[in-house]
Design a protein around this motif. Structure first.
Motif, short mmCIF file in Angstrom:
data_model
loop_
_atom_site.label_atom_id
_atom_site.label_comp_id
_atom_site.label_asym_id
_atom_site.label_seq_id
_atom_site.Cartn_x
_atom_site.Cartn_y
_atom_site.Cartn_z
N ALA A 91 -44.24 -57.64 -31.24
CA ALA A 91 -43.01 -58.29 -31.67
C ALA A 91 -41.82 -57.46 -31.21
O ALA A 91 -41.90 -56.24 -31.04
CB ALA A 91 -42.99 -58.45 -33.19
N ARG A 92 -40.70 -58.14 -31.02
CA ARG A 92 -39.44 -57.49 -30.64
C ARG A 92 -38.83 -56.90 -31.91
O ARG A 92 -38.56 -57.62 -32.88
CB ARG A 92 -38.53 -58.54 -30.01
CG ARG A 92 -37.18 -58.04 -29.51
CD ARG A 92 -36.41 -59.23 -28.95
NE ARG A 92 -35.06 -58.89 -28.58
CZ ARG A 92 -34.66 -58.56 -27.36
NH1 ARG A 92 -35.55 -58.53 -26.38
NH2 ARG A 92 -33.41 -58.27 -27.09
N ALA A 168 -47.81 -64.58 -28.32
CA ALA A 168 -48.76 -65.48 -28.97
C ALA A 168 -50.14 -64.84 -29.06
O ALA A 168 -50.54 -64.06 -28.19
CB ALA A 168 -48.84 -66.81 -28.20
N GLU A 169 -50.86 -65.17 -30.11
CA GLU A 169 -52.18 -64.58 -30.34
C GLU A 169 -53.09 -64.75 -29.13
O GLU A 169 -53.83 -63.83 -28.75
CB GLU A 169 -52.84 -65.22 -31.58
CG GLU A 169 -52.22 -64.80 -32.91
CD GLU A 169 -52.62 -63.40 -33.33
OE1 GLU A 169 -53.56 -62.84 -32.72
OE2 GLU A 169 -51.99 -62.86 -34.26
N ASP A 171 -52.45 -64.81 -26.11
CA ASP A 171 -52.05 -64.00 -24.96
C ASP A 171 -52.21 -62.50 -25.21
O ASP A 171 -51.90 -61.69 -24.33
CB ASP A 171 -50.60 -64.31 -24.58
CG ASP A 171 -50.42 -65.72 -24.07
OD1 ASP A 171 -51.33 -66.21 -23.38
OD2 ASP A 171 -49.37 -66.34 -24.36
N ARG A 172 -52.68 -62.13 -26.38
CA ARG A 172 -52.85 -60.71 -26.69
C ARG A 172 -54.24 -60.24 -26.24
O ARG A 172 -55.20 -61.00 -26.28
CB ARG A 172 -52.69 -60.47 -28.20
CG ARG A 172 -51.32 -60.87 -28.72
CD ARG A 172 -51.21 -60.62 -30.22
NE ARG A 172 -49.96 -61.15 -30.75
CZ ARG A 172 -49.56 -61.02 -32.02
NH1 ARG A 172 -50.34 -60.38 -32.90
NH2 ARG A 172 -48.42 -61.55 -32.40
N PRO A 173 -54.35 -58.99 -25.82
CA PRO A 173 -55.67 -58.48 -25.42
C PRO A 173 -56.59 -58.35 -26.61
O PRO A 173 -56.15 -58.19 -27.75
CB PRO A 173 -55.34 -57.10 -24.82
CG PRO A 173 -54.05 -56.71 -25.47
CD PRO A 173 -53.29 -57.98 -25.68
N VAL A 174 -57.89 -58.42 -26.34
CA VAL A 174 -58.91 -58.29 -27.37
C VAL A 174 -59.54 -56.90 -27.28
O VAL A 174 -59.81 -56.40 -26.18
CB VAL A 174 -60.00 -59.37 -27.20
CG1 VAL A 174 -61.13 -59.17 -28.20
CG2 VAL A 174 -59.37 -60.76 -27.35
N PHE A 175 -59.76 -56.29 -28.44
CA PHE A 175 -60.38 -54.96 -28.49
C PHE A 175 -61.74 -55.10 -29.17
O PHE A 175 -61.84 -55.16 -30.39
CB PHE A 175 -59.47 -53.98 -29.23
CG PHE A 175 -58.20 -53.69 -28.49
CD1 PHE A 175 -58.09 -52.57 -27.69
CD2 PHE A 175 -57.13 -54.57 -28.53
CE1 PHE A 175 -56.94 -52.31 -26.97
CE2 PHE A 175 -55.97 -54.32 -27.82
CZ PHE A 175 -55.88 -53.19 -27.03
#
Length: 321
Positions: A91-92, A168-169, A171-175
């Protein structure tokens, strides 16, 4: 404008997209271990992809900003606090002069990133601000940050893109603790026996704690090498060859026991056989793995590797539009 480092964290360094074009001289490309996560931070704060960020390893720094600032924290999941109050990742975030940014316990992966509008404004060395600690070049005085360092922040930037408040969820990387890493076999996979190839590609490997910016070591069933007479100039280890150049992402198996993936700060050549190479698209995935991650190596063709690169480029382009 500047960041005052009150506590440095475990190993916090300045990184960007890397130092491209000097590998042939023994200087690795470096740059953020997880390039995609770092780029998300730059997108959120209004930078271009090229601005330098802070790469944090496990334990993050405690930072105070000297003026108002726009920041974002991306990468591995971690608790973020502004003046002791929880703040979101991806987030910004707006900081006022004197605000303190600090971090809690990491909850997966190993690396997360702090981006600030304007970027970390350290001198560029050979075309990059990335820190290469072994060579003591780039970044802040060529080293990891220390308490009482003051990092300059660059002037405001207009990247010409609309403001993005959050990622957006999807577009976030997965760990994940269980991953499949795509590789291309070669250049020396012919030195492995068929059983060795089967073990490499069909067995489960576990990332050990011996993992850093240079390389990541895995434990597993080991591999078997073909019997051969070692050429003049090679050592006696069955994986030894006469010295050759290493591609970024090369997999070596010294002694046939523990594979090592060479990563961003790896050396550019040596005397171990490269039995496979991680495709460029999956280098970020490897960087997101914490010790204990179960890993399978999946062989792909050149066409499949290029298609994966095309798909990844499209994902990045979506963010930067």
């Amino acid at each position: 404008m500047a960041f005052e480092i009150r506590e440095p964290g475990l190993s916090t360094t300045v990184q960007d997209q890397g130092r491209i074009g000097y590998y042939r001289y023994g200087i690795p490309q470096g740059g953020a271990m997880d390039q995609y996560s770092a780029s998300l931070g730059n997108r959120l704060v209004g930078n271009t992809p090229a601005e330098a960020v802070l790469e944090c390893t496990y334990i993050g720094p405690r930072v105070v900003t000297t003026t108002d600032a726009i920041v974002a924290v991306t990468g591995a999941p971690v608790d973020v606090f502004i003046n002791g109050m929880p703040a979101p990742q991806y987030a910004r975030l707006a900081l006022a002069a004197g605000d303190e940014l600090r971090f809690g316990v990491i909850q997966g992966g190993t690396k997360y990133f702090i981006a600030v509008h304007g970027g970390i404004d350290v001198p560029s060395v050979l075309g990059s601000r990335s820190t290469y600690p072994i060579g003591a070049i780039g970044g802040f005085e060529g080293r990891a940050l220390a308490a009482n360092d003051v990092l300059p922040v660059g002037a405001p930037i207009d990247n010409g893109l609309p403001v993005l408040a959050t990622i957006a969820e999807e577009d976030r990387p997965v760990f994940s603790r269980d991953v499949s890493v795509r590789v291309m076999l070669g250049l020396y996979d012919h030195h492995l026996s068929q059983e060795g190839i089967d073990n490499l590609l069909n067995a489960e490997w576990t990332l050990t704690p011996v993992a850093d910016r240079m390389g990541l070591r895995y434990s597993g069933p080991g591999v078997q090498w073909r019997e051969r007479e070692q050429p003049f100039g090679a050592g006696q280890d069955p994986s030894n060859i006469v010295d050759a150049g290493y591609a970024v992402g090369s997999i070596q198996i010294p002694g046939g026991t523990q594979p090592i993936i060479l990563h961003r700060d790896a050396v550019s050549g040596g005397g171990y056989a490269m039995v496979a190479t991680v495709i460029s698209t999956d280098m970020d995935l490897v960087a997101r793995c914490a010790p204990g991650t179960k890993t399978r190596f999946v062989a792909v063709t050149m066409d499949q590797a290029l298609e994966a690169r095309h798909e990844h480029a499209a994902q990045v382009a979506k963010i930067w539009s």
